[in-house]
Design a protein around this motif. Structure first.
Motif, mmCIF file in Angstrom:
data_model
loop_
_atom_site.group_PDB
_atom_site.id
_atom_site.type_symbol
_atom_site.label_atom_id
_atom_site.label_comp_id
_atom_site.label_asym_id
_atom_site.label_seq_id
_atom_site.Cartn_x
_atom_site.Cartn_y
_atom_site.Cartn_z
ATOM 1 N N PRO A 144 116.834 16.171 60.054
ATOM 2 C CA PRO A 144 117.304 15.969 61.433
ATOM 3 C C PRO A 144 116.382 15.030 62.197
ATOM 4 C CG PRO A 144 116.244 18.110 61.212
ATOM 5 C CD PRO A 144 116.351 17.552 59.829
ATOM 6 N N SER A 145 116.972 14.218 63.059
ATOM 7 C CA SER A 145 116.208 13.257 63.859
ATOM 8 C C SER A 145 115.293 13.967 64.846
ATOM 9 C CB SER A 145 117.172 12.344 64.616
ATOM 10 O OG SER A 145 116.490 11.593 65.601
ATOM 11 N N ARG A 146 114.110 13.409 65.029
ATOM 12 C CA ARG A 146 113.205 13.884 66.086
ATOM 13 C C ARG A 146 113.213 12.917 67.275
ATOM 14 N NH1 ARG A 146 108.020 13.891 65.080
ATOM 15 N NH2 ARG A 146 108.182 12.326 63.431
ATOM 16 N N ARG A 147 114.115 11.953 67.231
ATOM 17 C CA ARG A 147 114.271 10.965 68.309
ATOM 18 C C ARG A 147 112.973 10.204 68.569
ATOM 19 N NH1 ARG A 147 119.053 11.104 71.065
ATOM 20 N NH2 ARG A 147 120.298 13.033 71.089
ATOM 21 N N VAL A 148 112.267 9.826 67.514
ATOM 22 C CA VAL A 148 111.035 9.060 67.642
ATOM 23 C C VAL A 148 111.309 7.609 67.269
ATOM 24 C CG1 VAL A 148 108.672 8.772 66.804
ATOM 25 C CG2 VAL A 148 109.625 11.073 67.102
ATOM 26 N N ASN A 149 110.940 6.685 68.130
ATOM 27 C CA ASN A 149 111.138 5.267 67.851
ATOM 28 C C ASN A 149 110.155 4.776 66.801
ATOM 29 O OD1 ASN A 149 113.065 5.341 69.823
ATOM 30 N ND2 ASN A 149 112.028 3.936 71.220
ATOM 31 N N ALA A 150 110.618 3.870 65.951
ATOM 32 C CA ALA A 150 109.760 3.249 64.955
ATOM 33 C C ALA A 150 108.924 2.154 65.604
ATOM 34 C CB ALA A 150 110.602 2.656 63.829
ATOM 35 N N MET A 164 109.130 8.133 53.701
ATOM 36 C CA MET A 164 108.604 9.384 53.162
ATOM 37 C C MET A 164 107.916 10.199 54.255
ATOM 38 S SD MET A 164 109.444 9.368 49.975
ATOM 39 C CE MET A 164 109.867 8.222 48.650
ATOM 40 N N LYS A 165 107.132 9.527 55.070
ATOM 41 C CA LYS A 165 106.382 10.243 56.101
ATOM 42 C C LYS A 165 107.311 10.742 57.214
ATOM 43 C CE LYS A 165 102.154 9.279 57.034
ATOM 44 N NZ LYS A 165 100.901 8.665 57.531
ATOM 45 N N VAL A 166 108.260 9.909 57.604
ATOM 46 C CA VAL A 166 109.210 10.332 58.632
ATOM 47 C C VAL A 166 110.009 11.531 58.145
ATOM 48 C CG1 VAL A 166 111.303 9.671 59.868
ATOM 49 C CG2 VAL A 166 109.383 8.090 59.761
ATOM 50 N N ARG A 167 110.473 11.456 56.904
ATOM 51 C CA ARG A 167 111.250 12.554 56.345
ATOM 52 C C ARG A 167 110.434 13.843 56.314
ATOM 53 N NH1 ARG A 167 111.727 15.453 51.819
ATOM 54 N NH2 ARG A 167 113.818 16.111 51.165
ATOM 55 N N ALA A 168 109.159 13.744 55.911
ATOM 56 C CA ALA A 168 108.312 14.927 55.833
ATOM 57 C C ALA A 168 108.185 15.593 57.198
ATOM 58 C CB ALA A 168 106.933 14.543 55.299
ATOM 59 N N LYS A 169 108.058 14.783 58.251
ATOM 60 C CA LYS A 169 107.941 15.336 59.597
ATOM 61 C C LYS A 169 109.279 15.915 60.068
ATOM 62 C CE LYS A 169 104.161 12.284 60.943
ATOM 63 N NZ LYS A 169 103.735 11.175 61.840
ATOM 64 N N ASN A 170 110.364 15.244 59.752
ATOM 65 C CA ASN A 170 111.690 15.733 60.153
ATOM 66 C C ASN A 170 111.989 17.099 59.562
ATOM 67 O OD1 ASN A 170 112.108 13.372 61.556
ATOM 68 N ND2 ASN A 170 113.534 12.487 60.067
ATOM 69 N N ASN A 207 107.854 19.222 56.204
ATOM 70 C CA ASN A 207 107.110 19.276 54.955
ATOM 71 C C ASN A 207 105.861 18.429 55.103
ATOM 72 O OD1 ASN A 207 106.108 19.043 52.387
ATOM 73 N ND2 ASN A 207 107.725 17.686 51.661
ATOM 74 N N THR A 208 104.715 19.045 54.979
ATOM 75 C CA THR A 208 103.453 18.322 55.153
ATOM 76 C C THR A 208 102.804 17.948 53.828
ATOM 77 O OG1 THR A 208 102.240 20.428 55.247
ATOM 78 C CG2 THR A 208 103.005 19.491 57.332
ATOM 79 N N SER A 209 103.548 18.082 52.729
ATOM 80 C CA SER A 209 102.941 17.865 51.418
ATOM 81 C C SER A 209 103.109 16.449 50.897
ATOM 82 C CB SER A 209 103.548 18.839 50.395
ATOM 83 O OG SER A 209 104.925 18.560 50.220
ATOM 84 N N VAL A 210 103.704 15.546 51.693
ATOM 85 C CA VAL A 210 103.880 14.180 51.232
ATOM 86 C C VAL A 210 102.529 13.534 51.022
ATOM 87 C CG1 VAL A 210 104.694 11.883 51.856
ATOM 88 C CG2 VAL A 210 106.115 13.877 52.287
ATOM 89 N N THR A 211 102.336 12.907 49.886
ATOM 90 C CA THR A 211 101.086 12.239 49.550
ATOM 91 C C THR A 211 101.301 10.745 49.466
ATOM 92 O OG1 THR A 211 100.362 14.142 48.272
ATOM 93 C CG2 THR A 211 99.235 12.061 47.851
ATOM 94 N N VAL A 212 100.486 9.998 50.181
ATOM 95 C CA VAL A 212 100.575 8.552 50.134
ATOM 96 C C VAL A 212 99.172 8.012 49.943
ATOM 97 C CG1 VAL A 212 101.337 6.465 51.310
ATOM 98 C CG2 VAL A 212 102.522 8.607 51.718
#
Length: 392
Positions: A71-77, A368-374, A377-382
Motif C-alpha cells: 500500500p502507498s504511504r503517499r511519499v514523493n520520490a 526494494m526499499k520503498v516496498r519494504a517500508k510499504n 518489512n525491515t529485512s531488505v538488504t542492499v
C-alpha cells in the motif's frame, strides 16, 4: 517457494496451452461485436452454476512476474541523480514514481519468453469453445473477462517493450484498446469491447470493475500476483479499489480546496453518470480517514493525475551515459518476496550475461526499499550501493 522462472508452469498447464494454440489458430474470424447488442454467448448466465474455469497458467505467470509494492504511504520520490559521466537527470512524476505493482517485462524479454505470454492468451481464448461461458455463473465469467483483458494487455506491451510511455497506446484515435486483438467463437473483440460493452452491461455499471482492468502504466490500477477466480474476484477488486483510491495515483490529498483524482476516472466516466457526485460517493466507500476528509472538504474535483510510464521493474529508465555494473545488483534482496529477485541475483551475480547499468541498479534499490517500508518489512538488504540516493 517457486523460483523466478514463471515458466515453471506445471505440465498440465502446458498441455492446456498447447491444445489452445492449435485450436485458436484454426479459428476464422467471421464476426465482430455488434455495437447495439451483445451476442448471447456473452450475456447469458447459469446463476447457480458450480463450474470453475482453470486459471492455473495465468496464476503461475502472475505469481512469478508481479512484484507487489504494498500500500502507498503517499511519499514523493526524490529526483534521481545524474548517471556517471553526465549531468543529465531523468524526469519523473515524483508523487507516483514509486507506486503500483510491477511486472518484469525486461526479464521476459531477456529470456525470450514472449511466446509463453501469447500462449496463455490463446489458452484463455480457447476456453469458451470447450465450455460455453453461459454455463458459468456471473462471478466466474467476471474472472474470465478480467484475466483475458489483463493477459492481452501484457501480451501487447511485451511486443513493444521497452517502450517507456504508454499514453499514445492507451488514448487517442489509434488506441491499442480499440484494436480487435481477441477472438472468441469467431467473434473479434477489442479490449474496449470487453470493458465498455460486456463488463459494463453484464455487471450493472458497477465501478468496481474498472479496478480489475490493468492498463500497463503506473497511473492505472494494480496488476495482482494472483489470477482472478470466481471465488476471489470481488475481494481482489475491493482491495485494488482501496489501494488505488488511497494512493497518490488515485487521489491527491495535498491540495487545499480542490480534489485532484486520476484521469483514469475521466476515461471511465460512463461508470459515473453524474460524474462529480457519483465519483465522490464511490471514493468515500474505500477512502481512509485522511482521504475521506479531503473528499468532503474539497470544493471542486479535477481528474488530472497521470503517470503513463510502463510498470516494469528497472529496464525502461532512460540512461544518459554511465557504465554497467554486473555484480552489484546481486546483493539486492527482498525478504518477503524472494522469488522475484532470485532471477535478477542469478543473472547479475553468477555470470549469466545480464549487465545492469548504474541507473537500473539504483532503480531496483529504490523499489526494494520503498516496498519494504510499504509492507513493514525491515529485512531488505542492499549492499555495495551508495546510501546517498534514497527515495524515501
Amino acid at each position: 517457494m517457486k523460483s523466478f522462472n514463471f515458466y515453471n508452469i506445471t505440465n498440465s498447464a502446458f498441455k492446456k496451452l498447447g491444445f489452445s494454440c492449435a485450436f485458436t489458430f484454426a479459428i476464422i474470424a467471421s464476426n465482430t461485436l455488434a455495437e447495439d447488442k451483445l451476442p448471447t454467448q456473452f450475456t447469458d448466465v447459469t446463476l447457480d452454476s458450480k463450474l470453475k474455469i482453470d486459471f492455473e497458467p495465468v496464476n503461475d505467470m502472475l505469481d512469478a512476474n508481479v512484484f507487489n509494492m504494498g500500500p502507498s504511504r503517499r511519499v514523493n520520490a526524490k529526483r534521481p541523480r545524474a548517471s556517471m559521466g553526465t549531468k543529465l537527470k531523468r524526469a519523473i512524476s515524483a508523487s507516483t514514481h514509486n507506486e503500483a505493482n510491477r511486472f518484469t517485462y525486461e526479464l521476459i524479454q531477456k529470456n525470450n519468453h514472449e511466446d509463453k505470454v501469447t500462449a496463455i492468451k490463446l489458452y484463455l481464448e480457447s476456453i469458451p469453445a470447450k465450455t460455453s461461458l453461459k454455463q458459468y455463473n456471473r462471478a466466474e465469467q467476471l474472472a474470465y473477462w478480467l484475466n483475458l483483458y489483463n493477459i492481452t494487455v501484457i501480451n501487447e506491451i511485451v511486443k513493444r517493450y521497452p517502450r517507456i510511455r504508454l499514453k499514445k497506446l492507451l488514448t487517442g484515435s489509434n488506441s491499442l484498446l480499440d484494436e480487435k486483438l481477441i477472438n472468441i467463437d469467431g467473434i473479434e473483440l477489442s479490449l474496449n469491447d470487453i470493458h465498455h460493452d460486456i463488463l459494463y452491461k453484464n455487471y450493472y455499471k458497477n465501478p468496481l470493475i474498472i479496478y480489475g482492468l490493468y492498463q500497463g502504466n503506473i497511473g492505472g490500477p494494480n496488476i495482482n500476483k494472483k489470477a482472478y477466480t470466481g471465488k476471489n474476484v470481488y475481494r481482489l477488486l475491493k482491495a485494488n479499489a482501496t489501494e488505488f483510491i488511497n494512493s497518490n495515483r488515485g487521489t491527491n490529498t495535498d491540495m487545499f480546496s480542490e480534489l485532484e483524482v486520476s484521469s483514469y476516472y475521466a476515461r471511465n466516466a460512463d461508470y459515473f453518470p453524474d460524474f462529480e457526485h457519483d465519483l465522490r460517493s464511490h471514493l468515500l466507500q474505500f477512502a481512509d480517514e485522511k482521504t475521506s476528509k479531503k473528499i468532503d472538504l474539497a470544493d471542486e474535483l479535477t481528474a488530472n493525475i497521470n503517470n503513463w510510464k510502463v510498470t516494469d521493474l528497472y529496464g525502461s529508465d532512460r540512461v544518459f551515459g554511465g557504465g554497467t555494473a554486473p555484480g552489484a545488483a546481486g546483493m539486492l534482496g527482498s525478504g518477503a518476496d524472494p522469488s522475484l529477485t532470485q532471477k535478477v541475483m542469478e543473472d547479475a551475480n553468477m555470470g549469466k550475461g545480464v549487465n545492469l547499468t548504474d541507473t537500473q541498479i539504483s532503480r531496483l534499490r529504490q523499489l526494494m526499499k520503498v516496498r519494504a517500508k510499504n509492507i513493514g518489512n525491515t529485512s531488505v538488504t542492499v549492499n555495495d550501493l551508495d546510501d546517498s540516493e534514497d527515495d524515501n
